[in-house]
Design a protein around this motif. Structure first.
Motif, PDB file in Angstrom:
ATOM      1  N   GLU A   5     -16.518 154.929  52.155  1.00  0.00           N
ATOM      2  CA  GLU A   5     -16.519 153.841  51.182  1.00  0.00           C
ATOM      3  C   GLU A   5     -15.642 154.257  50.004  1.00  0.00           C
ATOM      4  OE1 GLU A   5     -19.611 150.956  48.765  1.00  0.00           O
ATOM      5  OE2 GLU A   5     -20.340 152.840  49.569  1.00  0.00           O
ATOM      6  N   TRP A   7     -14.221 154.971  46.555  1.00  0.00           N
ATOM      7  CA  TRP A   7     -14.965 155.355  45.367  1.00  0.00           C
ATOM      8  C   TRP A   7     -15.004 154.225  44.343  1.00  0.00           C
ATOM      9  CZ3 TRP A   7     -14.338 156.385  40.115  1.00  0.00           C
ATOM     10  CH2 TRP A   7     -15.344 157.147  39.529  1.00  0.00           C
ATOM     11  N   GLN A   9     -14.805 151.016  44.878  1.00  0.00           N
ATOM     12  CA  GLN A   9     -15.692 149.961  45.371  1.00  0.00           C
ATOM     13  C   GLN A   9     -17.154 150.349  45.194  1.00  0.00           C
ATOM     14  OE1 GLN A   9     -15.054 146.886  46.365  1.00  0.00           O
ATOM     15  NE2 GLN A   9     -12.882 147.194  45.996  1.00  0.00           N
ATOM     16  N   LYS A  10     -17.444 151.616  45.397  1.00  0.00           N
ATOM     17  CA  LYS A  10     -18.821 152.100  45.240  1.00  0.00           C
ATOM     18  C   LYS A  10     -19.268 151.966  43.787  1.00  0.00           C
ATOM     19  CE  LYS A  10     -21.635 156.071  46.460  1.00  0.00           C
ATOM     20  NZ  LYS A  10     -21.660 157.386  47.086  1.00  0.00           N
ATOM     21  N   LYS A  13     -19.765 148.249  42.975  1.00  0.00           N
ATOM     22  CA  LYS A  13     -21.001 147.729  43.559  1.00  0.00           C
ATOM     23  C   LYS A  13     -22.212 148.168  42.733  1.00  0.00           C
ATOM     24  CE  LYS A  13     -22.437 149.204  47.644  1.00  0.00           C
ATOM     25  NZ  LYS A  13     -22.497 149.410  49.092  1.00  0.00           N
ATOM     26  N   THR A  14     -22.240 149.413  42.330  1.00  0.00           N
ATOM     27  CA  THR A  14     -23.332 149.932  41.514  1.00  0.00           C
ATOM     28  C   THR A  14     -23.379 149.228  40.162  1.00  0.00           C
ATOM     29  OG1 THR A  14     -23.154 152.086  42.579  1.00  0.00           O
ATOM     30  CG2 THR A  14     -24.312 152.013  40.464  1.00  0.00           C
TER      31      THR A  14
END
Length: 75
Positions: A5, A7, A9-10, A13-14
């Motif tokens: 995934e 980084w 995008q992660k 999302k968080t």
């Protein structure tokens, strides 16, 4: 096997899961405006767009989706 995934995008999302403001990565915002990632970084500085800082990263940031949507509408 664990799926990779991105980084950015992660982090996005968080952030979106814990905030009432939606954000976009620089690459996503650039693609909406027809700009490359580097062009978008320059545009962000020239237009004084809000940079949402990412913890533990000096050079990375997210952009407010509401500001990008307003720019897309005005074009």
């Amino acid at each position: 096997m664990q799926e990779f995934e991105d980084w950015n995008q992660k982090v996005k999302k968080t952030f979106n899961a814990t905030s009432n403001e939606e954000v976009l990565t620089v690459t996503e915002a650039g693609s909406l405006l027809g700009l490359s990632k580097d062009q978008m970084k320059t545009y962000t500085d020239k237009s004084k767009l809000t940079k949402v800082p990412i913890m533990r990263s000096v050079h990375r940031y997210l952009l407010l989706k509401s500001e990008i949507d307003a720019l897309v509408k005005s074009q």
